[in-house]
Design an enzyme around this catalytic site. Structure first.
Site, PDB file in Angstrom:
ATOM      1  N   HIS A   1      -8.880   2.067   3.407  1.00 59.08           N
ATOM      2  CA  HIS A   1      -8.723   0.681   3.866  1.00 59.08           C
ATOM      3  C   HIS A   1      -7.415   0.473   4.625  1.00 59.08           C
ATOM      4  O   HIS A   1      -6.436   1.183   4.406  1.00 59.08           O
ATOM      5  CB  HIS A   1      -8.876  -0.336   2.718  1.00 59.08           C
ATOM      6  CG  HIS A   1      -7.749  -0.405   1.734  1.00 59.08           C
ATOM      7  ND1 HIS A   1      -7.950  -0.589   0.386  1.00 59.08           N
ATOM      8  CD2 HIS A   1      -6.402  -0.349   1.874  1.00 59.08           C
ATOM      9  CE1 HIS A   1      -6.785  -0.643  -0.240  1.00 59.08           C
ATOM     10  NE2 HIS A   1      -5.830  -0.504   0.643  1.00 59.08           N
TER      11      HIS A   1
ATOM     12  N   ASN B   1      -9.080   4.854  -0.223  1.00 57.67           N
ATOM     13  CA  ASN B   1     -10.465   4.768   0.274  1.00 57.67           C
ATOM     14  C   ASN B   1     -10.516   4.497   1.781  1.00 57.67           C
ATOM     15  O   ASN B   1     -11.561   4.189   2.328  1.00 57.67           O
ATOM     16  CB  ASN B   1     -11.246   3.671  -0.485  1.00 57.67           C
ATOM     17  CG  ASN B   1     -10.699   2.274  -0.231  1.00 57.67           C
ATOM     18  OD1 ASN B   1      -9.729   2.096   0.498  1.00 57.67           O
ATOM     19  ND2 ASN B   1     -11.317   1.279  -0.837  1.00 57.67           N
TER      20      ASN B   1
ATOM     21  N   GLU C   1     -11.812  -3.308   3.478  1.00 63.26           N
ATOM     22  CA  GLU C   1     -12.368  -2.249   2.640  1.00 63.26           C
ATOM     23  C   GLU C   1     -13.503  -1.542   3.404  1.00 63.26           C
ATOM     24  O   GLU C   1     -13.985  -2.064   4.418  1.00 63.26           O
ATOM     25  CB  GLU C   1     -12.914  -2.865   1.341  1.00 63.26           C
ATOM     26  CG  GLU C   1     -11.849  -3.539   0.465  1.00 63.26           C
ATOM     27  CD  GLU C   1     -10.985  -2.539  -0.323  1.00 63.26           C
ATOM     28  OE1 GLU C   1     -10.749  -1.421   0.142  1.00 63.26           O
ATOM     29  OE2 GLU C   1     -10.538  -2.917  -1.419  1.00 63.26           O
TER      30      GLU C   1
HETATM   31  C1  F6R Z   1      -0.700  -3.990   2.025  1.00 64.21           C
HETATM   32  C2  F6R Z   1      -1.976  -3.506   2.526  1.00 64.21           C
HETATM   33  C3  F6R Z   1      -2.667  -2.333   1.956  1.00 64.21           C
HETATM   34  C4  F6R Z   1      -1.711  -1.156   1.675  1.00 64.21           C
HETATM   35  C5  F6R Z   1      -2.500   0.045   1.149  1.00 64.21           C
HETATM   36  C6  F6R Z   1      -1.562   1.164   0.755  1.00 64.21           C
HETATM   37  O1  F6R Z   1      -0.256  -5.124   2.754  1.00 64.21           O
HETATM   38  O2  F6R Z   1      -2.495  -4.121   3.409  1.00 64.21           O
HETATM   39  O3  F6R Z   1      -3.657  -1.919   2.836  1.00 64.21           O
HETATM   40  O4  F6R Z   1      -1.046  -0.799   2.851  1.00 64.21           O
HETATM   41  O5  F6R Z   1      -3.237  -0.336   0.034  1.00 64.21           O
HETATM   42  O6  F6R Z   1      -0.761   0.741  -0.325  1.00 64.21           O
HETATM   43  P1  F6R Z   1       0.485   1.578  -0.786  1.00 64.21           P
HETATM   44  O7  F6R Z   1       1.456   1.543   0.339  1.00 64.21           O
HETATM   45  O8  F6R Z   1       1.010   0.827  -1.987  1.00 64.21           O
HETATM   46  O9  F6R Z   1       0.011   2.930  -1.107  1.00 64.21           O
END
Ligand code: F6R
Length: 266
Positions: free
Chosen positions: A139, A137, A144
């Site tokens: 973030h 999304n 968010e």
């Molecule tokens: C983790 C964080 C999140 C992840 C994001 C992607 O510390 O801040 O923003 O970077 O959700 O997650 P993955 O890498 O698991 O796809």
């Protein structure tokens, strides 16, 4: 902004490990901003392998993680502190007192934890390089959609989509937090360099919006368009929705020539 498009997830990790190793040669006491999740796992593996071979040391490095869940203890296997120890800190020579996560216990005042985290980053001299992944999304950290670009370390409520995407990591009987403490977007933008790393087709839409879409708090990662030294490192799948791939590839080639000429950390 620089957009580096590489073939595979492994190439993304190697590219990042090479540059972090270079940075640590130039500045052995660099301050790194780190992330958890799937995306940086291969990078952490490469950096710990290099440490094991004596090629890089983290003994003077300081780190600040983007985020930590609220409602689970630091020692819980689901905490990001545990993830970082397991995947990285425990495998290299970084002193644990140099590592920071925005942990807020049940008795802490989240506002005070947020301000103290900001203060610690400032006292450390700011973050030299902040890494982050991207949620489907858009973030970054746990900022968010609708997060303010002026935000600082604070509590955020996760969206139902993020909770559902992360539910694969929790067993059905396990408590899954809905709240997290996260660096704000302004905290991230204060870093001297920012790197967005993304791999896989499921990130393509968010990557396209972050890089080529309008700057909007509905896509928090689009804030990196405002940073003077932002690099996006993606594999082919995550880059598949980008419209200006030829330009990005050409720009990287040209910049590499310049970096060689001046022997700088590219
Ligand atoms: C983790 C964080 C999140 C992840 C994001 C992607 O510390 O801040 O923003 O970077 O959700 O997650 P993955 O890498 O698991 O796809």
């Amino acid at each position: 902004m620089e957009v580096v498009i590489l073939e595979t997830e492994n190439d993304v990790a190697t590219w990042a490990a090479d540059r972090i190793s270079d940075l640590l040669v130039q500045k052995p006491d660099a301050t790194l901003g780190l992330a958890t999740g799937n995306t940086p796992l291969a990078l952490y593996r490469r950096l710990s392998d290099r440490f094991a071979k004596g090629l890089v040391s983290f003994k003077n490095v300081k780190t600040f993680n983007l985020d930590e869940y609220i409602g689970i203890e630091e020692g819980n296997h689901q905490s990001y502190r545990t993830y970082m120890r397991k995947e990285f800190f425990g495998k290299v020579d970084i002193p644990l007192e140099n590592t920071h996560l925005p942990y807020c216990s049940a008795t802490d005042n989240p506002r005070e934890v947020g301000s103290a985290y900001e203060h610690d980053i400032e006292t450390a001299g700011g973050i030299d390089l902040q890494l982050f992944g991207i949620g489907a999304n858009g973030h970054i950290g746990f900022n968010e959609p609708t997060s303010s670009f002026g935000s600082r370390t604070r509590v955020k409520t996760l969206t139902k989509r993020t909770i559902s995407e992360n539910s694969r990591l929790f067993s059905p009987e396990e408590f899954q937090p809905h709240l997290a403490m996260t660096m704000g977007i302004a905290t991230i933008l204060d870093s001297r360099r920012v790197w967005l790393m993304a791999t896989g087709q499921h990130k393509a839409e968010a990557v396209g919006q972050a890089i080529e879409g309008p700057i909007s708090s509905m896509v928090p990662a689009s804030a990196l368009q405002l940073h003077e030294s932002a690099t996006v490192i993606v594999d082919r799948s995550a880059a598949s929705k980008l419209k200006h791939i030829d330009y990005y590839n050409w720009a990287v080639q040209e910049k590499t020539k310049l970096a060689r000429k001046f022997d700088t950390f590219p």
